[in-house]
Design an enzyme around this catalytic site. Sequence first.
Site, PDB file in Angstrom:
ATOM      1  N   ARG A   1       0.757  -1.287   0.121  1.00  8.57           N
ATOM      2  CA  ARG A   1       0.132   0.120   0.005  1.00  8.57           C
ATOM      3  C   ARG A   1       0.790   1.363  -0.037  1.00  8.57           C
ATOM      4  O   ARG A   1       0.577   2.034  -0.966  1.00  8.57           O
ATOM      5  CB  ARG A   1      -1.012   0.029   1.230  1.00  8.57           C
ATOM      6  CG  ARG A   1      -2.075  -0.696   1.107  1.00  8.57           C
ATOM      7  CD  ARG A   1      -3.107  -0.578   1.846  1.00  8.57           C
ATOM      8  NE  ARG A   1      -4.597  -1.083   1.409  1.00  8.57           N
ATOM      9  CZ  ARG A   1      -5.595  -1.040   2.323  1.00  8.57           C
ATOM     10  NH1 ARG A   1      -5.530  -0.278   3.371  1.00  8.57           N
ATOM     11  NH2 ARG A   1      -6.676  -1.364   1.902  1.00  8.57           N
TER      12      ARG A   1
ATOM     13  N   TYR B   1     -17.542 -11.823   2.067  1.00  6.62           N
ATOM     14  CA  TYR B   1     -17.100 -11.824   1.020  1.00  6.62           C
ATOM     15  C   TYR B   1     -17.731 -12.981   0.105  1.00  6.62           C
ATOM     16  O   TYR B   1     -17.763 -12.999  -1.149  1.00  6.62           O
ATOM     17  CB  TYR B   1     -15.575 -11.781   1.046  1.00  6.62           C
ATOM     18  CG  TYR B   1     -15.206 -10.424   1.445  1.00  6.62           C
ATOM     19  CD1 TYR B   1     -14.831  -9.349   0.391  1.00  6.62           C
ATOM     20  CD2 TYR B   1     -14.956  -9.951   2.481  1.00  6.62           C
ATOM     21  CE1 TYR B   1     -14.383  -8.211   0.601  1.00  6.62           C
ATOM     22  CE2 TYR B   1     -14.456  -8.738   2.785  1.00  6.62           C
ATOM     23  CZ  TYR B   1     -14.280  -7.878   2.058  1.00  6.62           C
ATOM     24  OH  TYR B   1     -13.843  -6.486   2.318  1.00  6.62           O
TER      25      TYR B   1
HETATM   26  O1  CP3 Z   1      -1.602  -5.977   7.051  1.00  9.13           O
HETATM   27  C1  CP3 Z   1      -0.735  -6.322   6.176  1.00  9.13           C
HETATM   28  O2  CP3 Z   1      -0.195  -5.290   5.714  1.00  9.13           O
HETATM   29  C2  CP3 Z   1      -0.799  -7.910   5.853  1.00  9.13           C
HETATM   30  C3  CP3 Z   1      -1.451  -8.346   4.419  1.00  9.13           C
HETATM   31  C4  CP3 Z   1      -3.169  -8.213   4.548  1.00  9.13           C
HETATM   32  C5  CP3 Z   1      -3.613  -7.885   3.303  1.00  9.13           C
HETATM   33  N1  CP3 Z   1      -4.847  -7.895   3.393  1.00  9.13           N
HETATM   34  C6  CP3 Z   1      -2.844  -7.308   2.253  1.00  9.13           C
HETATM   35  C7  CP3 Z   1      -3.661  -6.547   1.063  1.00  9.13           C
HETATM   36  C8  CP3 Z   1      -3.997  -8.374   5.157  1.00  9.13           C
HETATM   37  C9  CP3 Z   1      -3.851  -8.625   6.761  1.00  9.13           C
HETATM   38  C10 CP3 Z   1      -5.195  -8.086   4.756  1.00  9.13           C
HETATM   39  C11 CP3 Z   1      -6.528  -8.471   5.498  1.00  9.13           C
HETATM   40  C12 CP3 Z   1      -7.641  -8.128   4.602  1.00  9.13           C
HETATM   41  N2  CP3 Z   1      -8.025  -8.366   3.367  1.00  9.13           N
HETATM   42  C13 CP3 Z   1      -8.956  -7.815   5.329  1.00  9.13           C
HETATM   43  C14 CP3 Z   1      -8.920  -7.673   6.549  1.00  9.13           C
HETATM   44  C15 CP3 Z   1      -8.433  -6.612   7.324  1.00  9.13           C
HETATM   45  C16 CP3 Z   1      -8.721  -5.154   6.959  1.00  9.13           C
HETATM   46  O3  CP3 Z   1      -7.753  -4.342   6.663  1.00  9.13           O
HETATM   47  O4  CP3 Z   1      -9.545  -4.857   6.699  1.00  9.13           O
HETATM   48  C17 CP3 Z   1      -9.845  -7.882   4.281  1.00  9.13           C
HETATM   49  C18 CP3 Z   1     -11.249  -7.402   4.433  1.00  9.13           C
HETATM   50  C19 CP3 Z   1      -9.453  -8.156   2.937  1.00  9.13           C
HETATM   51  C20 CP3 Z   1     -10.181  -8.024   1.749  1.00  9.13           C
HETATM   52  C21 CP3 Z   1      -9.361  -7.233   0.781  1.00  9.13           C
HETATM   53  N3  CP3 Z   1      -8.015  -7.486   0.364  1.00  9.13           N
HETATM   54  C22 CP3 Z   1      -9.661  -6.001   0.289  1.00  9.13           C
HETATM   55  C23 CP3 Z   1     -11.219  -5.645   0.361  1.00  9.13           C
HETATM   56  C24 CP3 Z   1      -8.824  -5.646  -0.673  1.00  9.13           C
HETATM   57  C25 CP3 Z   1      -9.048  -4.429  -1.824  1.00  9.13           C
HETATM   58  C26 CP3 Z   1      -9.044  -3.071  -1.039  1.00  9.13           C
HETATM   59  C27 CP3 Z   1      -7.666  -2.770  -0.347  1.00  9.13           C
HETATM   60  O5  CP3 Z   1      -8.013  -2.886   0.955  1.00  9.13           O
HETATM   61  O6  CP3 Z   1      -6.708  -2.236  -0.936  1.00  9.13           O
HETATM   62  C28 CP3 Z   1      -7.928  -6.346  -0.738  1.00  9.13           C
HETATM   63  C29 CP3 Z   1      -6.446  -6.036  -1.402  1.00  9.13           C
HETATM   64  C30 CP3 Z   1      -5.258  -6.013  -0.647  1.00  9.13           C
HETATM   65  N4  CP3 Z   1      -4.989  -6.901   0.448  1.00  9.13           N
HETATM   66  C31 CP3 Z   1      -3.989  -5.305  -0.999  1.00  9.13           C
HETATM   67  C32 CP3 Z   1      -2.993  -5.671   0.189  1.00  9.13           C
HETATM   68  C33 CP3 Z   1      -1.531  -5.042   0.290  1.00  9.13           C
HETATM   69  C34 CP3 Z   1      -3.827  -4.360  -2.014  1.00  9.13           C
HETATM   70  C35 CP3 Z   1      -3.602  -4.833  -3.081  1.00  9.13           C
HETATM   71  C36 CP3 Z   1      -2.930  -4.015  -4.178  1.00  9.13           C
HETATM   72  O7  CP3 Z   1      -3.838  -3.173  -4.848  1.00  9.13           O
HETATM   73  O8  CP3 Z   1      -1.762  -3.721  -4.258  1.00  9.13           O
END
Ligand code: CP3
Length: 343
Positions: A28, A148
Amino acid sequence: MPQSLFLDTLQGKCTDRPPVWFMRQAGRVLPNYMDMRDQYGFKEMMDTPELAAKVTLLPIDDLGVDAAILFSDILVIPEAMGMELSFEGKGPSFKVALKDVEDPNLFLKEQPEKLQHIYKAIDLIKQQKPEHIPLIGFCGGPLTTLCYMYQGFSQNLNFPDVIPALYRDTKVISKVIDRITEMSIEYAKNQVAHGIDAFQLFETHAGLVPSDIYQKLFLPSVKKILTAVRDLGVKTIFLPKGLGTGLSMVNYDLCDCISVDWQVPLEGVRQYVGNEITLQGNFDPRILQTTPEVITDHFNKYLEFGQKEHNWIFNLGHGLLPTIPVDNVKHLVNLVKDSDWKR
Ligand code: CP3
């Protein structure tokens, strides 16, 4: 492992300062992550152990945090239950949602071998990480994972079809919850077997249902997952975002640490969760979208809190947002590290 501020705090020891790490630190906001994203897709990075290990370790040097969190996603569990997942376009989506199938329990097919690459990533991280930095493993909470799976995507984050189905088709949905729970337990135990040092359960959408419904339909699953991890000697962190006064259902019986969102003032949390549990949180990530001066100003309230409360991990109320400048995050880490906590 040499002394870790993070693990010491989770064990209730008083440290010179609170440990600091951030939800969504792996990815991110990091320029080094963005550079990798120019080359690889998000899912490709998650699915390739060498790349996942590399991203997991980036924030240790790039931000200076005290713990690493595994770079993966909570949606690997539905994937390992037979649902086809993609991250193209706006956020994650499933090819077929449970709301659109006749019998969700016939549709789902557990394939635990689909999680193997994540254990491989953990092995690599363990080999490559500095010894004093602990690795946090995780999975999604049962309600968040179900949301989801049932809705199929998350665009407005309201999951409009999920909650009515919970009331209408309780039996069918309860069976799905049981299966998510079993899969999550196996996943969590394997993470422990491969060497994670702590485990966090992300129940990001706990606030979507009334707390008595959460207590009845989901809390028993949370307890099963966290107890399975605790029984193996690994400390557990529970993040039930939006649970509000439902926090009174959470205590040391359930988990070692509670991750608090920004709605509940940290000073008031112990009235709900008791004195034994470690607290984590709850700096509003949106403050990081402002300036170093505004950040310092808000941080000072946390400094006061941490001078009185030792059983606390500095973190955000929720994850880092992609729009946050990385220098503001570093500024906050430095404030935590350089302040006088009077301990
Ligand atoms: O915390 C960390 O850095 C570890 C990795 C991690 C990710 N997702 C990487 C990620 C963790 C712990 C998650 C958890 C996650 N994923 C949750 C629960 C926690 C929270 O923060 O709400 C949920 C609901 C998801 C589902 C998810 N993954 C969504 C809704 C999205 C898209 C929107 C967004 O948040 O960016 C993701 C993608 C995601 N997961 C990214 C990352 C680094 C972004 C991917 C990118 O475009 O590079």
